[in-house]
Enzyme design. Sequence first.
Site, PDB file in Angstrom:
ATOM      1  N   ASN A 187      33.488 -41.524   7.683  1.00  0.00           N
ATOM      2  CA  ASN A 187      33.590 -42.616   8.841  1.00  0.00           C
ATOM      3  C   ASN A 187      32.451 -42.637   9.598  1.00  0.00           C
ATOM      4  O   ASN A 187      31.769 -41.351   9.639  1.00  0.00           O
ATOM      5  CB  ASN A 187      34.967 -42.419   9.626  1.00  0.00           C
ATOM      6  CG  ASN A 187      35.229 -40.785   9.933  1.00  0.00           C
ATOM      7  OD1 ASN A 187      34.717 -39.978   9.548  1.00  0.00           O
ATOM      8  ND2 ASN A 187      35.775 -40.690  11.340  1.00  0.00           N
TER       9      ASN A 187
ATOM     10  N   CYS B  99      35.717 -46.996   9.053  1.00  0.00           N
ATOM     11  CA  CYS B  99      36.455 -45.882   8.286  1.00  0.00           C
ATOM     12  C   CYS B  99      35.930 -45.418   7.177  1.00  0.00           C
ATOM     13  O   CYS B  99      35.063 -46.312   6.469  1.00  0.00           O
ATOM     14  CB  CYS B  99      37.949 -46.429   7.990  1.00  0.00           C
ATOM     15  SG  CYS B  99      38.901 -46.829   9.340  1.00  0.00           S
TER      16      CYS B  99
ATOM     17  N   GLU C 171      37.225 -44.789   3.878  1.00  0.00           N
ATOM     18  CA  GLU C 171      37.839 -45.679   2.733  1.00  0.00           C
ATOM     19  C   GLU C 171      36.877 -46.868   2.805  1.00  0.00           C
ATOM     20  O   GLU C 171      36.455 -47.134   1.483  1.00  0.00           O
ATOM     21  CB  GLU C 171      39.151 -45.885   2.982  1.00  0.00           C
ATOM     22  CG  GLU C 171      40.086 -44.661   3.048  1.00  0.00           C
ATOM     23  CD  GLU C 171      40.468 -44.424   4.586  1.00  0.00           C
ATOM     24  OE1 GLU C 171      39.355 -44.431   5.388  1.00  0.00           O
ATOM     25  OE2 GLU C 171      41.659 -43.833   4.765  1.00  0.00           O
TER      26      GLU C 171
ATOM     27  N   CYS D 120      42.050 -50.662   5.859  1.00  0.00           N
ATOM     28  CA  CYS D 120      41.684 -49.882   4.667  1.00  0.00           C
ATOM     29  C   CYS D 120      42.554 -50.117   3.652  1.00  0.00           C
ATOM     30  O   CYS D 120      42.204 -50.592   2.562  1.00  0.00           O
ATOM     31  CB  CYS D 120      41.497 -48.505   4.770  1.00  0.00           C
ATOM     32  SG  CYS D 120      40.012 -48.182   5.963  1.00  0.00           S
TER      33      CYS D 120
ATOM     34  N   CYS E 190      44.155 -46.705   7.327  1.00  0.00           N
ATOM     35  CA  CYS E 190      44.629 -47.758   8.394  1.00  0.00           C
ATOM     36  C   CYS E 190      45.073 -48.817   7.764  1.00  0.00           C
ATOM     37  O   CYS E 190      44.691 -48.857   6.311  1.00  0.00           O
ATOM     38  CB  CYS E 190      43.668 -47.782   9.238  1.00  0.00           C
ATOM     39  SG  CYS E 190      42.185 -48.820   8.794  1.00  0.00           S
TER      40      CYS E 190
HETATM   41  N1  THU Z   1      39.387 -43.172  10.309  1.00  0.00           N
HETATM   42  C1  THU Z   1      39.055 -43.330   8.971  1.00  0.00           C
HETATM   43  O1  THU Z   1      37.765 -43.288   8.502  1.00  0.00           O
HETATM   44  N2  THU Z   1      40.104 -43.624   8.066  1.00  0.00           N
HETATM   45  C2  THU Z   1      41.460 -43.914   8.257  1.00  0.00           C
HETATM   46  O2  THU Z   1      42.149 -44.433   7.495  1.00  0.00           O
HETATM   47  C3  THU Z   1      41.892 -43.764   9.755  1.00  0.00           C
HETATM   48  C4  THU Z   1      40.904 -43.636  10.659  1.00  0.00           C
HETATM   49  C5  THU Z   1      38.607 -42.917  11.083  1.00  0.00           C
HETATM   50  C6  THU Z   1      38.188 -43.968  12.065  1.00  0.00           C
HETATM   51  C7  THU Z   1      37.578 -43.266  13.439  1.00  0.00           C
HETATM   52  O3  THU Z   1      36.136 -43.037  13.019  1.00  0.00           O
HETATM   53  C8  THU Z   1      38.401 -42.120  13.467  1.00  0.00           C
HETATM   54  O4  THU Z   1      39.028 -41.828  11.986  1.00  0.00           O
HETATM   55  C9  THU Z   1      39.666 -42.124  14.552  1.00  0.00           C
HETATM   56  O5  THU Z   1      40.166 -43.417  14.256  1.00  0.00           O
END
Ligand code: THU
Length: 161
Positions: free
Chosen positions: A62, A73, A75, A115, A112
């Site tokens: 991320n 994110c 992913e 993603c 999320c």
């Molecule tokens: N985040 C991800 O990288 N992947 C996910 O599927 C959930 C959330 C990151 C986004 C942000 O930088 C941090 O987690 C908090 O939401």
Amino acid sequence: MKEIQLEFKIKIYQSLEELPLSSQNLILKAREAAQRAYAPYSGYRVGAAVLLGNGEVVTGNNQENAAYPSGLCAERTAMFYASSRFPGETMCSIAVSTISNSALSGKFAKPCGSCRQVIAEYEDLSGIPIVIILDGSSAITVVNGIDTLLPFRFKKEDMGK
Ligand code: THU
């Protein structure tokens, strides 16, 4: 009216060693990628590793931003990079690991909604279910295909494409 009940299967592994070697390798790559995340605002570091049909592993993490919605994110960073490096290549599996409070998160990683939608697009392009490996410190959860995580998803067929 009729009511139907849908079922899905998930696999829960108690330790890394229980998984096939290629999955273990992918998880380790996702954990390493999580260490390199840029997440100064949330402190929640996420790493993803994508195994491609040509054997390449592409990782991402991320990337946050002072303008919060501009971040991305792990992913999507990994999958977009994989598609940009190897356009059209099959995506076989993706492993996701998270670090909070400097330790591998106990709960399994949960991609999320955005993603999940992006995983779905590449699954459709690949034509085979993507194995999704959700890492956690106490167990590793594996699902075979995005339908489990995103049932009734929007597809290009819905637009007649
Ligand atoms: N985040 C991800 O990288 N992947 C996910 O599927 C959930 C959330 C990151 C986004 C942000 O930088 C941090 O987690 C908090 O939401």
